[in-house]
Design an enzyme around this catalytic site. Structure first.
Site, PDB file in Angstrom:
ATOM      1  N   ARG A  27      37.573  35.930  46.026  1.00 25.30           N
ATOM      2  CA  ARG A  27      36.223  35.503  45.635  1.00 25.30           C
ATOM      3  C   ARG A  27      36.374  34.601  44.413  1.00 25.30           C
ATOM      4  O   ARG A  27      36.581  35.086  43.305  1.00 25.30           O
ATOM      5  CB  ARG A  27      35.388  36.752  45.288  1.00 25.30           C
TER       6      ARG A  27
ATOM      7  N   TYR B 210      35.552  41.174  33.443  1.00 20.53           N
ATOM      8  CA  TYR B 210      36.451  42.121  34.108  1.00 20.53           C
ATOM      9  C   TYR B 210      37.684  41.521  34.786  1.00 20.53           C
ATOM     10  O   TYR B 210      38.513  42.255  35.294  1.00 20.53           O
ATOM     11  CB  TYR B 210      35.677  42.980  35.111  1.00 20.53           C
TER      12      TYR B 210
ATOM     13  N   HIS C 112      30.405  37.411  41.514  1.00 19.97           N
ATOM     14  CA  HIS C 112      29.919  38.197  42.654  1.00 19.97           C
ATOM     15  C   HIS C 112      28.627  37.590  43.190  1.00 19.97           C
ATOM     16  O   HIS C 112      28.480  37.336  44.376  1.00 19.97           O
ATOM     17  CB  HIS C 112      29.692  39.644  42.225  1.00 19.97           C
TER      18      HIS C 112
HETATM   19  C1  LIG Z   1      24.847  50.881  49.556  1.00 15.28           C
HETATM   20  C2  LIG Z   1      24.992  49.863  48.497  1.00 15.28           C
HETATM   21  N1  LIG Z   1      25.475  50.229  47.290  1.00 15.28           N
HETATM   22  C3  LIG Z   1      25.611  49.326  46.305  1.00 15.28           C
HETATM   23  C4  LIG Z   1      25.248  48.035  46.499  1.00 15.28           C
HETATM   24  C5  LIG Z   1      25.379  47.017  45.378  1.00 15.28           C
HETATM   25  N2  LIG Z   1      26.426  46.060  45.685  1.00 15.28           N
HETATM   26  C6  LIG Z   1      26.123  44.866  46.214  1.00 15.28           C
HETATM   27  S1  LIG Z   1      27.488  43.997  46.599  1.00 15.28           S
HETATM   28  C7  LIG Z   1      28.507  45.225  46.042  1.00 15.28           C
HETATM   29  C8  LIG Z   1      29.988  45.028  46.129  1.00 15.28           C
HETATM   30  C9  LIG Z   1      30.425  44.723  47.512  1.00 15.28           C
HETATM   31  O1  LIG Z   1      31.793  44.480  47.547  1.00 15.28           O
HETATM   32  P1  LIG Z   1      32.518  44.058  48.886  1.00 15.28           P
HETATM   33  O2  LIG Z   1      32.186  45.007  49.974  1.00 15.28           O
HETATM   34  O3  LIG Z   1      33.937  43.879  48.559  1.00 15.28           O
HETATM   35  O4  LIG Z   1      31.856  42.670  49.289  1.00 15.28           O
HETATM   36  P2  LIG Z   1      31.837  41.299  48.461  1.00 15.28           P
HETATM   37  O5  LIG Z   1      30.591  41.323  47.629  1.00 15.28           O
HETATM   38  O6  LIG Z   1      33.071  41.232  47.649  1.00 15.28           O
HETATM   39  O7  LIG Z   1      31.740  40.214  49.472  1.00 15.28           O
HETATM   40  C10 LIG Z   1      27.769  46.289  45.550  1.00 15.28           C
HETATM   41  C11 LIG Z   1      28.337  47.483  44.940  1.00 15.28           C
HETATM   42  C12 LIG Z   1      24.731  47.695  47.768  1.00 15.28           C
HETATM   43  N3  LIG Z   1      24.345  46.439  48.038  1.00 15.28           N
HETATM   44  N4  LIG Z   1      24.620  48.612  48.739  1.00 15.28           N
END
Ligand SMILES: Cc1ncc(C[n+]2csc(CCOP(=O)(O)OP(=O)(O)O)c2C)c(N)n1
Ligand SMILES: [Mg+2]
Lengths: 326, 363
Positions: free
Chosen positions: B260, B273, B264
């Site tokens: 990425r 971080y 985020h």
């Molecule tokens: C059930 C849930 N918990 C927390 C969140 C908040 N949240 C949004 S994105 C994220 C991280 C996701 O990481 P990843 O699965 O690696 O996907 P990326 O964003 O890196 O594409 C979190 C914790 C959420 N959207 N849904």
């Protein structure tokens, strides 16, 4: 006295609780190095270490389930759910286990777990980031449910929640995180018990019953009403389960009119419970039916529409007008 | 607290790569791909255009035109490679970051902006594009995708399903349940995990102690790690996995190893971080640069072609901006639309009450 934001007050409250009791742990997604997406746990991992401030895997059911296990082992976990809409993967652990295990054990087990949930809308966010799910939890016996609305309460209530031997669902009004006020961190004499409400503005004509993010809105409405010669009393419920019924009834008996205000949908919401209890206990004091102002019976809308969905000053005053019109 | 770091780490992880960061074609015993010059140029164009859509959206957010944006920067090859492996009848289930896959499914980029501008919760008809709505609740869509695949199976259709999710999502119960369902029912599905190394501020080690693709074997289906910045490899591996699924061989987990490059989302501050050197190292593996190098080395494209794509990107960006600014705000009463498929008395009552309330202000 120190001026601090609501988010900083929570942070200071947790810091104090961690200093006071080595069994207090913080756990959740991004709570460590990042300090949480709202920075509520900022700096705690740096000062208390990774064993006490735990960046967990991304799984809410896991967060609450393991918090229960840690509590069984004598720890006092404070769990952060990143946003209101993401508490539901943990709903099973909260409702079937956290809420019921103590009773199942005939009191042998205590589960001092705090579940912190930033709640409410008004920040222009996407889906699932603006919800007010309190009624799901107030409807679940075994959970204490509280909501803070200002820095001082945030500071004292989070510490009381952590000290409580019961599971506590702790709602934080996310759009008020940056509001600042004086907090007295030197003394605990001013603390109101966590299960008690507070009259935050006295008045004589109508009681506004509210909590969390809507307290500020109601105070503004009361200010505006005063300019029109109406005196509104604002009650910050603070505790949503149990409700501080003596406080509520005393206020309504005095004013004779009650309007409940919350962001959550009116339909089957906390306001319904309050209206029913007020009717039962204050029937002969009422000048008008208990009215409710809140979200519609729809999912929280896209952010361009949220100003219409959220109760604002006009909607509160409109209900006050209707209460007077009876 | 010490943990044996070697636990679970048998052989070093293998990575399927067909195009090196320097633009050299390399062979792989299990996967190969034969692309015409036209196809390579077309992939290049896709990569450049989706990056431009993304950059424009980031800029629009910075200027207050979008509430938030989740950038795909760095993940273009994973998304275009896998997206271009799909046939029209295959179905895709995205997260909130799959703007490149949306592009491959012919979803007009303006439709992606609705959710992020706050005018709707997803502005396209999934059936029209065989591309489901964005799902924000992490991991939920993996189960929907498996169910959809079970439907395909029952219909005896010549199609497969692909579901996208992140490295963080692999911790969710729903995702693990979806692996079990897919395995037990031999569902025609491809699990496409974009391991971009981060789940907001949490590095991969917070989710797993073994390479993610190896999780598949415990669930009873194959897993493969592909260079997520190599569009050829992503295309080849996904194509094969989809073919296997359509032919009744069940699920595959593809771990696209990528990074990425941005925050985020636009509200995030990654300097809190992660270290800059990590980003610098990944810049050298850029998914677009290597295709460009390949095109040049093999004399498959000249500067005129590159300029043409650039001009097209400029046009696309400007057009997206113009149309974003022109997006109408929804009408207040739209709050009550589509909550139920059939008439609902309470909604009707509240709509009427709110309409009367609004009229009160106009008088
Ligand atoms: C059930 C849930 N918990 C927390 C969140 C908040 N949240 C949004 S994105 C994220 C991280 C996701 O990481 P990843 O699965 O690696 O996907 P990326 O964003 O890196 O594409 C979190 C914790 C959420 N959207 N849904
Ligand atoms: Mg990730």
């Amino acid at each position: 006295m120190t001026v601090m934001s609501l988010s900083k007050a929570l942070n200071e409250g947790m810091r104090k609780a961690m200093e006071d009791d080595p069994k207090v742990l913080i756990m959740g997604e991004d709570v460590g190095k990042l300090g949480g997406v709202f920075r509520v746990t900022d700096g705690l991992q740096k000062d208390f270490g990774e064993d006490r401030v735990i960046d967990t895997p991304l799984a809410e059911s896991g967060i609450i389930g393991t918090a229960i296990g840690l509590a069984l082992r004598g720890y006092r976990p404070v769990c952060e759910i990143q946003f209101d809409g993401f508490v539901f993967p943990a709903a099973d652990q909260i409702i079937t286990q956290l809420a019921k295990m103590p009773m199942r054990s005939l009191g042998a087990i205590k589960l001092p777990v705090v579940v912190r949930i930033p709640c409410g809308g008004g920040i222009g966010a996407v889906e699932h980031h603006s919800e007010s799910p309190e009624a799901y939890f107030t409807h679940t016996a075994g959970l204490r449910v509280v909501a803070c609305s200002n820095p001082a309460d945030a500071y004292s209530m989070i510490q009381q929640a952590i000290r409580s031997d019961d599971p506590v669902i702790f709602f934080e009004p996310k759009r008020r995180y940056w509001e600042k006020a004086d907090v007295d961190t030197a003394d605990t004499g001013w603390w109101t018990p966590m299960d008690k409400g507070l009259v935050v503005r006295p008045g004589t004509d109508v009681t506004l019953l509210t909590h969390g993010p809507m307290v500020k809105t109601c105070l503004e409405a009361a200010q505006a009403a005063e300019e029109e010669g109406r005196s509104l009393e604002v009650v910050d419920l603070r505790s949503l389960n149990p409700l501080d019924q003596p406080l509520v009834m005393e206020s309504v008996r005095k004013t004779g009119r009650a309007v409940v205000v919350h962001e959550a949908p009116v339909n089957q919401g906390l306001g319904a419970e309050l209206a029913a209890r007020i009717t039962e206990q204050c029937f002969y004091h009422l000048e008008s039916p208990v009215l409710r102002v809140g979200g519609f019976s729809t999912p929280y809308p896209p952010s361009k529409l949220e100003e219409h969905y959220l109760p604002d000053l006009d909607r509160v005053l409109d209900a006050v007008d209707r209460a007077f019109a009876y | 607290m010490t943990i044996d770091a070697s636990r679970g780490a048998e052989a070093p992880p293998e990575l399927v790569q067909l195009l090196t960061p320097e633009g050299e074609r390399v062979q792989h015993p299990d996967y190969d791909i034969d692309l015409t010059p036209e196809e390579v140029r077309s992939l290049y164009r896709d990569l450049v255009l989706v990056r431009r859509v993304d950059l424009e959206a980031v800029a629009l957010q910075r200027q207050g035109e979008l509430g938030i944006w989740a950038s795909l920067l760095g993940q273009e090859a994973a998304q275009i490679g896998s997206g271009r492996a799909l046939t029209d009848s295959d179905m895709a289930f995205p997260t909130y970051r799959e703007h490149g896959v949306a592009w491959c499914r012919d979803v007009d980029p303006i439709k992606l902006l609705g959710l992020f501008r706050g005018v709707n919760n997803g502005g396209w008809d999934p059936k029209e594009h065989n591309f489901h709505l964005y799902t924000i609740v992490i991991g939920s869509q993996t189960l929907h995708a498996v169910g959809y695949a079970m439907g395909i199976q029952r219909d005896d259709a010549a199609a497969a399903t692909i579901v996208y999710f992140g490295d963080g999502a692999t911790s969710q119960g729903d995702v693990n349940e979806s692996f079990i369902w897919a395995s037990v029912f031999n569902a025609p599905i491809v699990f496409f995990c974009q391991n971009n190394q981060w789940a907001i501020s949490e590095p991969l080690e917070r989710q797993t102690r073994i390479p993610l693709y190896r999780r598949a074997s415990g669930f009873g289906f194959p897993g493969v790690r592909v260079d997520g910045n190599d569009v050829f490899a992503c295309l080849a591996v996904t194509r094969q996995a989809l073919k296997n699924a359509r032919e009744g061989q069940g699920p595959t987990l593809i771990e696209a190893f990528t990074y990425r490059m941005g925050a985020h989302t636009t509200t995030d501050d990654p300097t809190r971080y992660r270290v800059a050197s990590e980003l610098e190292a990944w810049k050298l593996k850029d998914p677009i640069e290597r295709v460009k190098a390949y095109l040049f080395k093999n004399e498959l494209a000249d500067q005129t072609f590159l300029d043409g794509v650039e001009a097209e990107a400029d046009q696309l960006g400007a057009d997206l901006r113009r149309r974003c600014l022109a997006l109408p705000d929804p009408e207040p009463l739209a709050i009550f639309d589509h909550v139920y498929a059939e008439p609902h008395a309470l909604i009707d009552e509240e709509r009427a009450q709110f309409a009367a309330y609004l009229e009160g202000f106009e008088r």
